[in-house]
Design a protein around this motif. Structure first.
Motif, PDB file in Angstrom:
ATOM      1  N   PRO A   1       4.049  26.073 -18.967  1.00  0.00           N
ATOM      2  CA  PRO A   1       3.253  25.210 -19.829  1.00  0.00           C
ATOM      3  C   PRO A   1       1.862  25.823 -19.993  1.00  0.00           C
ATOM      4  CG  PRO A   1       3.596  24.176 -17.683  1.00  0.00           C
ATOM      5  CD  PRO A   1       4.367  25.462 -17.687  1.00  0.00           C
ATOM      6  N   ALA A   2       1.210  25.545 -21.129  1.00  0.00           N
ATOM      7  CA  ALA A   2      -0.079  26.158 -21.411  1.00  0.00           C
ATOM      8  C   ALA A   2      -0.907  25.256 -22.316  1.00  0.00           C
ATOM      9  CB  ALA A   2       0.126  27.515 -22.076  1.00  0.00           C
ATOM     10  N   THR A   3      -2.180  25.595 -22.423  1.00  0.00           N
ATOM     11  CA  THR A   3      -3.052  24.989 -23.419  1.00  0.00           C
ATOM     12  C   THR A   3      -3.861  26.092 -24.079  1.00  0.00           C
ATOM     13  OG1 THR A   3      -4.788  24.555 -21.774  1.00  0.00           O
ATOM     14  CG2 THR A   3      -3.310  22.727 -22.292  1.00  0.00           C
ATOM     15  N   VAL A   4      -4.220  25.873 -25.325  1.00  0.00           N
ATOM     16  CA  VAL A   4      -5.161  26.724 -26.019  1.00  0.00           C
ATOM     17  C   VAL A   4      -6.231  25.774 -26.546  1.00  0.00           C
ATOM     18  CG1 VAL A   4      -3.893  26.657 -28.220  1.00  0.00           C
ATOM     19  CG2 VAL A   4      -5.473  28.530 -27.746  1.00  0.00           C
ATOM     20  N   GLY A   5      -7.496  26.164 -26.401  1.00  0.00           N
ATOM     21  CA  GLY A   5      -8.533  25.234 -26.787  1.00  0.00           C
ATOM     22  C   GLY A   5      -9.858  25.882 -27.096  1.00  0.00           C
ATOM     23  N   VAL A   6     -10.803  25.020 -27.446  1.00  0.00           N
ATOM     24  CA  VAL A   6     -12.155  25.445 -27.785  1.00  0.00           C
ATOM     25  C   VAL A   6     -13.148  24.579 -27.021  1.00  0.00           C
ATOM     26  CG1 VAL A   6     -13.847  25.687 -29.640  1.00  0.00           C
ATOM     27  CG2 VAL A   6     -11.444  26.153 -30.096  1.00  0.00           C
ATOM     28  N   MET A   7     -14.170  25.235 -26.475  1.00  0.00           N
ATOM     29  CA  MET A   7     -15.297  24.539 -25.846  1.00  0.00           C
ATOM     30  C   MET A   7     -16.541  24.859 -26.664  1.00  0.00           C
ATOM     31  SD  MET A   7     -14.866  25.251 -21.793  1.00  0.00           S
ATOM     32  CE  MET A   7     -13.256  25.435 -21.074  1.00  0.00           C
TER      33      MET A   7
ATOM     34  N   MET B   1       6.922  19.734 -29.230  1.00  0.00           N
ATOM     35  CA  MET B   1       5.868  18.865 -29.722  1.00  0.00           C
ATOM     36  C   MET B   1       4.540  19.302 -29.107  1.00  0.00           C
ATOM     37  SD  MET B   1       5.992  15.744 -31.285  1.00  0.00           S
ATOM     38  CE  MET B   1       4.773  14.757 -31.980  1.00  0.00           C
ATOM     39  N   LEU B   2       3.530  19.326 -29.903  1.00  0.00           N
ATOM     40  CA  LEU B   2       2.202  19.703 -29.435  1.00  0.00           C
ATOM     41  C   LEU B   2       1.398  18.447 -29.133  1.00  0.00           C
ATOM     42  CD1 LEU B   2       1.374  22.453 -32.088  1.00  0.00           C
ATOM     43  CD2 LEU B   2       2.257  22.782 -29.780  1.00  0.00           C
ATOM     44  N   ASP B   3       0.691  18.464 -28.018  1.00  0.00           N
ATOM     45  CA  ASP B   3      -0.196  17.361 -27.650  1.00  0.00           C
ATOM     46  C   ASP B   3      -1.628  17.840 -27.751  1.00  0.00           C
ATOM     47  OD1 ASP B   3       1.819  15.479 -26.985  1.00  0.00           O
ATOM     48  OD2 ASP B   3       2.079  16.449 -25.040  1.00  0.00           O
ATOM     49  N   VAL B   4      -2.466  17.077 -28.461  1.00  0.00           N
ATOM     50  CA  VAL B   4      -3.884  17.408 -28.606  1.00  0.00           C
ATOM     51  C   VAL B   4      -4.689  16.534 -27.655  1.00  0.00           C
ATOM     52  CG1 VAL B   4      -5.832  17.506 -30.187  1.00  0.00           C
ATOM     53  CG2 VAL B   4      -3.550  18.070 -31.010  1.00  0.00           C
ATOM     54  N   ASN B   5      -5.541  17.163 -26.869  1.00  0.00           N
ATOM     55  CA  ASN B   5      -6.407  16.451 -25.934  1.00  0.00           C
ATOM     56  C   ASN B   5      -7.853  16.779 -26.254  1.00  0.00           C
ATOM     57  OD1 ASN B   5      -4.282  15.424 -24.084  1.00  0.00           O
ATOM     58  ND2 ASN B   5      -3.913  17.596 -23.791  1.00  0.00           N
ATOM     59  N   GLN B   6      -8.740  15.812 -26.001  1.00  0.00           N
ATOM     60  CA  GLN B   6     -10.160  16.091 -26.147  1.00  0.00           C
ATOM     61  C   GLN B   6     -10.917  15.466 -24.992  1.00  0.00           C
ATOM     62  OE1 GLN B   6     -12.034  14.589 -29.674  1.00  0.00           O
ATOM     63  NE2 GLN B   6     -10.647  12.867 -29.833  1.00  0.00           N
ATOM     64  N   TYR B   7     -11.996  16.144 -24.630  1.00  0.00           N
ATOM     65  CA  TYR B   7     -12.804  15.757 -23.478  1.00  0.00           C
ATOM     66  C   TYR B   7     -14.279  15.854 -23.847  1.00  0.00           C
ATOM     67  CZ  TYR B   7      -8.322  17.240 -21.519  1.00  0.00           C
ATOM     68  OH  TYR B   7      -6.992  17.409 -21.279  1.00  0.00           O
ATOM     69  N   PHE B   8     -15.111  15.204 -23.047  1.00  0.00           N
ATOM     70  CA  PHE B   8     -16.557  15.304 -23.215  1.00  0.00           C
ATOM     71  C   PHE B   8     -16.978  14.979 -24.654  1.00  0.00           C
ATOM     72  CE2 PHE B   8     -15.300  18.229 -19.818  1.00  0.00           C
ATOM     73  CZ  PHE B   8     -15.985  17.670 -18.752  1.00  0.00           C
ATOM     74  N   ASP B   9     -16.555  13.787 -25.118  1.00  0.00           N
ATOM     75  CA  ASP B   9     -16.917  13.315 -26.465  1.00  0.00           C
ATOM     76  C   ASP B   9     -16.515  14.292 -27.557  1.00  0.00           C
ATOM     77  OD1 ASP B   9     -18.050  10.917 -25.442  1.00  0.00           O
ATOM     78  OD2 ASP B   9     -19.923  11.989 -25.013  1.00  0.00           O
ATOM     79  N   GLY B  10     -15.383  14.960 -27.393  1.00  0.00           N
ATOM     80  CA  GLY B  10     -14.868  15.858 -28.410  1.00  0.00           C
ATOM     81  C   GLY B  10     -15.458  17.254 -28.384  1.00  0.00           C
ATOM     82  N   LYS B  11     -16.289  17.551 -27.374  1.00  0.00           N
ATOM     83  CA  LYS B  11     -16.896  18.883 -27.288  1.00  0.00           C
ATOM     84  C   LYS B  11     -15.922  19.923 -26.745  1.00  0.00           C
ATOM     85  CE  LYS B  11     -21.546  17.094 -26.829  1.00  0.00           C
ATOM     86  NZ  LYS B  11     -22.711  16.944 -25.956  1.00  0.00           N
ATOM     87  N   VAL B  12     -14.848  19.460 -26.129  1.00  0.00           N
ATOM     88  CA  VAL B  12     -13.773  20.333 -25.638  1.00  0.00           C
ATOM     89  C   VAL B  12     -12.469  19.760 -26.176  1.00  0.00           C
ATOM     90  CG1 VAL B  12     -12.563  21.227 -23.615  1.00  0.00           C
ATOM     91  CG2 VAL B  12     -15.053  20.889 -23.535  1.00  0.00           C
ATOM     92  N   LYS B  13     -11.704  20.605 -26.870  1.00  0.00           N
ATOM     93  CA  LYS B  13     -10.418  20.176 -27.412  1.00  0.00           C
ATOM     94  C   LYS B  13      -9.365  21.205 -27.054  1.00  0.00           C
ATOM     95  CE  LYS B  13     -12.214  17.412 -31.153  1.00  0.00           C
ATOM     96  NZ  LYS B  13     -12.131  17.038 -32.555  1.00  0.00           N
ATOM     97  N   SER B  14      -8.170  20.710 -26.729  1.00  0.00           N
ATOM     98  CA  SER B  14      -7.083  21.620 -26.381  1.00  0.00           C
ATOM     99  C   SER B  14      -5.770  21.132 -26.963  1.00  0.00           C
ATOM    100  CB  SER B  14      -6.971  21.779 -24.859  1.00  0.00           C
ATOM    101  OG  SER B  14      -6.490  20.583 -24.281  1.00  0.00           O
ATOM    102  N   ILE B  15      -4.892  22.072 -27.178  1.00  0.00           N
ATOM    103  CA  ILE B  15      -3.541  21.778 -27.644  1.00  0.00           C
ATOM    104  C   ILE B  15      -2.580  22.259 -26.569  1.00  0.00           C
ATOM    105  CG2 ILE B  15      -1.799  22.223 -29.411  1.00  0.00           C
ATOM    106  CD1 ILE B  15      -4.132  22.856 -31.337  1.00  0.00           C
TER     107      ILE B  15
END
Length: 93
Positions: free
Chosen positions: A23-29, A1-15
């Motif tokens: 364990p790992a995350t891939v994301g965009v800033m 199962m993939l968990d999506v997280n977001q930070y800084f009002d959605g300016k940083v998102k990771s899966i």
């Protein structure tokens, strides 16, 4: 199962995902200045774009570009400055 997280009002998102070994995350800033904290050891790799990082114990920023990585110990804070959308991959120990 993939968990999506977001930070800084959605300016940083990771899966969050589980690789074969860690364990790992891939994301965009998006463009901005951020401060993150770690709870475990991390290795962050820039996949696309670049990020300027002020590592713990440093007084200056160091720029990491596509394919470059940096290591972080557990329980530290670090600052990141992003000038354009940047993709990262992070593993946790």
């Amino acid at each position: 199962m993939l968990d999506v997280n977001q930070y800084f009002d959605g300016k940083v998102k990771s899966i969050a995902l589980q690789t074969e070994t860690l364990p790992a995350t891939v994301g965009v800033m998006t463009a901005g200045d951020y401060e993150f904290g770690t709870s475990q050891k991390e290795v962050m790799t820039v996949v696309s774009g670049s990020m300027s990082v002020k590592l713990p114990g440093s007084d200056t920023f160091q720029t990491f570009t596509q394919g470059q990585s940096f290591n972080l110990d557990a329980n530290v804070k670090f600052q990141v400055s992003i000038s354009a959308d940047t993709v990262y991959f992070c593993t946790y120990e």
